[in-house]
Write a protein that holds these residues in place. Structure first.
Motif, PDB file in Angstrom:
ATOM      1  N   ALA A 199      -2.753   3.563  -4.704  1.00  0.00           N
ATOM      2  CA  ALA A 199      -2.084   3.031  -5.979  1.00  0.00           C
ATOM      3  C   ALA A 199      -0.437   3.064  -5.597  1.00  0.00           C
ATOM      4  O   ALA A 199       0.524   3.452  -5.592  1.00  0.00           O
ATOM      5  CB  ALA A 199      -1.779   4.332  -6.872  1.00  0.00           C
ATOM      6  N   TYR A 200      -0.416   1.381  -5.213  1.00  0.00           N
ATOM      7  CA  TYR A 200       0.943   0.767  -4.531  1.00  0.00           C
ATOM      8  C   TYR A 200       1.867   0.488  -5.762  1.00  0.00           C
ATOM      9  O   TYR A 200       3.106   0.383  -5.580  1.00  0.00           O
ATOM     10  CB  TYR A 200       0.857  -0.424  -3.722  1.00  0.00           C
ATOM     11  CG  TYR A 200      -0.448  -0.103  -2.592  1.00  0.00           C
ATOM     12  CD1 TYR A 200      -0.383   0.852  -1.727  1.00  0.00           C
ATOM     13  CD2 TYR A 200      -1.606  -0.803  -2.894  1.00  0.00           C
ATOM     14  CE1 TYR A 200      -1.484   1.089  -0.707  1.00  0.00           C
ATOM     15  CE2 TYR A 200      -2.609  -0.534  -2.076  1.00  0.00           C
ATOM     16  CZ  TYR A 200      -2.607   0.485  -1.054  1.00  0.00           C
ATOM     17  OH  TYR A 200      -3.657   0.674  -0.200  1.00  0.00           O
ATOM     18  N   ASP A 201       1.189   0.218  -6.877  1.00  0.00           N
ATOM     19  CA  ASP A 201       1.985  -0.224  -8.041  1.00  0.00           C
ATOM     20  C   ASP A 201       1.454   0.985  -9.043  1.00  0.00           C
ATOM     21  O   ASP A 201       0.791   0.905  -9.739  1.00  0.00           O
ATOM     22  CB  ASP A 201       1.677  -1.575  -8.607  1.00  0.00           C
ATOM     23  CG  ASP A 201       2.687  -1.876  -9.668  1.00  0.00           C
ATOM     24  OD1 ASP A 201       2.990  -0.957 -10.355  1.00  0.00           O
ATOM     25  OD2 ASP A 201       2.937  -2.996  -9.942  1.00  0.00           O
ATOM     26  N   TYR A 240      -1.549   5.093  -0.095  1.00  0.00           N
ATOM     27  CA  TYR A 240      -0.077   4.987  -0.416  1.00  0.00           C
ATOM     28  C   TYR A 240       0.994   5.467   0.578  1.00  0.00           C
ATOM     29  O   TYR A 240       1.822   4.864   0.651  1.00  0.00           O
ATOM     30  CB  TYR A 240      -0.127   5.834  -1.877  1.00  0.00           C
ATOM     31  CG  TYR A 240       1.189   5.867  -2.404  1.00  0.00           C
ATOM     32  CD1 TYR A 240       1.872   4.940  -3.154  1.00  0.00           C
ATOM     33  CD2 TYR A 240       2.133   7.160  -1.855  1.00  0.00           C
ATOM     34  CE1 TYR A 240       3.426   5.088  -3.636  1.00  0.00           C
ATOM     35  CE2 TYR A 240       3.586   7.211  -2.438  1.00  0.00           C
ATOM     36  CZ  TYR A 240       4.009   6.312  -3.074  1.00  0.00           C
ATOM     37  OH  TYR A 240       5.242   6.607  -3.759  1.00  0.00           O
ATOM     38  N   ASN A 299      -4.598  -2.894  -7.573  1.00  0.00           N
ATOM     39  CA  ASN A 299      -3.367  -2.488  -6.864  1.00  0.00           C
ATOM     40  C   ASN A 299      -3.153  -3.257  -5.484  1.00  0.00           C
ATOM     41  O   ASN A 299      -2.191  -3.804  -4.975  1.00  0.00           O
ATOM     42  CB  ASN A 299      -3.302  -0.995  -6.321  1.00  0.00           C
ATOM     43  CG  ASN A 299      -2.773  -0.064  -7.505  1.00  0.00           C
ATOM     44  OD1 ASN A 299      -1.654  -0.069  -7.589  1.00  0.00           O
ATOM     45  ND2 ASN A 299      -3.847   0.487  -8.276  1.00  0.00           N
ATOM     46  N   SER A 300      -4.506  -3.578  -4.769  1.00  0.00           N
ATOM     47  CA  SER A 300      -4.539  -4.369  -3.697  1.00  0.00           C
ATOM     48  C   SER A 300      -4.542  -5.637  -3.845  1.00  0.00           C
ATOM     49  O   SER A 300      -3.995  -6.437  -2.996  1.00  0.00           O
ATOM     50  CB  SER A 300      -5.924  -3.735  -2.798  1.00  0.00           C
ATOM     51  OG  SER A 300      -5.693  -2.441  -2.331  1.00  0.00           O
ATOM     52  N   SER A 343       7.407   3.069  -6.409  1.00  0.00           N
ATOM     53  CA  SER A 343       6.262   2.022  -6.281  1.00  0.00           C
ATOM     54  C   SER A 343       6.649   1.399  -4.854  1.00  0.00           C
ATOM     55  O   SER A 343       7.897   1.101  -4.455  1.00  0.00           O
ATOM     56  CB  SER A 343       6.102   1.018  -7.261  1.00  0.00           C
ATOM     57  OG  SER A 343       5.130   1.468  -8.468  1.00  0.00           O
ATOM     58  N   SER A 380      -0.981   1.303 -12.247  1.00  0.00           N
ATOM     59  CA  SER A 380      -2.031   2.180 -12.163  1.00  0.00           C
ATOM     60  C   SER A 380      -2.066   3.000 -13.286  1.00  0.00           C
ATOM     61  O   SER A 380      -3.452   3.299 -14.096  1.00  0.00           O
ATOM     62  CB  SER A 380      -2.138   2.991 -11.032  1.00  0.00           C
ATOM     63  OG  SER A 380      -2.118   2.237  -9.759  1.00  0.00           O
TER      64      SER A 380
END
Length: 410
Positions: A233-235, A205, A357-358, A332, A239
């Motif tokens: 955890a990009y979003d 992240y 996430n990915s 995010s 998550s």
């Protein structure tokens, strides 16, 4: 001849003499001008020893799945603690720390900033012990000038760690790159101009947050060569929803870390709205920097119905709890278009940071016209996918060094 001087006259003579002497001293030894604290300045650096190739090979072999990678180790590694300046969430200049790892005997180096995963104990970081930054050690052993930031709230910093707050995650990375360049210049280390970013878990992240911040606001200062966010955890809403929809979560410390950080940054003062008693009351003391995630987990429960206030969970899932949703949305990272090449790495059996996430990041960036590659570790859990991801990322970076003819002369 006897001088007739009264006390007042004597006092004036002594004051004049004192002024003359001190004025001469000042002109003979001018005072250094005070340096205005600024982001990226090195405060101090300390050499902490050298790791030999055999020791590094043994260290890598001791990690699950590491035996197959030990023969990739090429260099002894010198290890330094680096103290430098960055900015806190309000823009105040603060002192933070990190580690620098150098491949011994190699010059003309590519710089890589390696971002570590979640830590709650303040001293469990690379500046305190190199074994807390094994990814940085490995990167240097493969031939990189590696910097590993501790982050705000860890190492030298006594603040609350801004866990998954995008701006405060990115700034210490930008500034350790600046500080690393200053350190290199002062120590006659030649850098070749390439800059890579990589990180796993929270570090994934942080890595993506740093790339976004650099490419949106510092592109005239930094030209990133390539970036490898891993298992991040990009979003944040994706998550949280995936986790809240389950019955158990075996890293409750991670959930609590989010809420403690956001409660502090946004000044909500409502941990008891998120957590049930007695857990809500425990959290400030659990996250004072003295405990590991394992110790914190032992004070919590993995049963989400017991840990979390169900009114909060229901409101969050049905969309009526908007405060946290808005905060997660603003932190995010799927709202921009990357410029530097990016590879995502993630195990498809990750039990803590959803693999989606990915997948979602790759698909989102594709809609923006950027073909980001997703490297999936088949069957990889959050733990078992870490070393294969990190080694694969560093090896990918190596192909870009070859392509740009930046390999040092061995």
């Amino acid at each position: 001849m006897i001088l007739n001087i009264n006390r007042k006259q004597l006092t004036l003579i002594l004051l004049a003499f004192f002024f003359l002497v001190t004025s001469c001293k000042k002109s003979d030894s001018p005072v250094e001008p005070e340096i205005t604290p600024a982001r990226g300045q090195v405060v101090s650096s300390t050499f902490n020893g050298t790791f030999s190739i055999p020791l590094l090979q043994a260290m890598v072999s001791s990690i699950s799945g590491g035996e197959q990678f030990k023969n990739k180790i090429l260099y002894d590694v010198d290890y330094y603690k680096l103290v430098y300046r960055t900015a806190d969430i309000k823009g105040n200049i603060i002192v933070v720390s990190g580690a620098v790892f150098l491949p011994k005997g190699k010059n003309n180096l590519s710089l890589v900033s390696v971002q570590h995963g979640t830590q709650t104990k303040r001293i469990n970081v690379g500046s305190v012990n190199a074994l807390n930054a094994t990814d940085g050690l490995v990167a240097a052993a493969l031939g990189y000038f590696a910097v590993v930031p501790d982050y705000i709230g860890l190492g030298e910093s006594m603040l609350v760690h801004p866990y998954h707050i995008s701006k405060s995650s990115a700034d210490p990375i930008i500034d350790i790159i600046r500080a690393g360049k200053e350190f290199a210049g002062k120590n006659n280390i030649t850098l070749n101009g390439q800059i890579f970013l990589a990180g796993y878990s929270e570090g994934g992240y942080v890595t993506m947050a740093a790339q976004r911040e650099i490419e949106q606001n510092y592109k005239s200062e930094f030209q990133l060569t390539a970036v490898a966010p891993m298992a991040g955890a990009y979003d944040l809403n994706l998550s949280a929803k995936k986790i809240f929809q389950g019955k158990t979560y075996n890293q409750p410390a991670y959930l609590a870390y989010f809420m403690v950080a956001y409660n502090d940054v946004y000044g909500w003062n409502k941990l008891d709205a998120f957590f049930n008693s007695p857990y809500a009351e425990k959290l400030p003391a659990l996250f004072n920097g003295s405990k590991t995630t394992t110790e914190i987990n032992s004070e919590l429960t993995n049963d989400l119905s017991k840990l979390l206030n169900q009114n909060f969970v229901n409101g969050y899932l049905n969309g009526t709890e908007t405060t946290l949703t808005a905060a997660f949305s603003s932190n995010s990272l799927l709202d921009w278009k990357p410029t530097a090449p990016m590879h995502l790495y993630h195990g498809d059996a990750d039990e803590y940071v959803p693999y989606e996430n990915s997948v979602q990041a790759k698909n989102y960036f594709l809609t923006r016209g950027v073909n980001v590659e997703l490297v999936t570790i088949p069957g990889g859990t959050h733990g078992s996918a870490a070393l294969p991801s990190i080694v694969a990322a560093i090896e990918w970076f190596g192909t870009l060094k070859l392509a740009k003819h930046y390999l040092a002369k061995y």
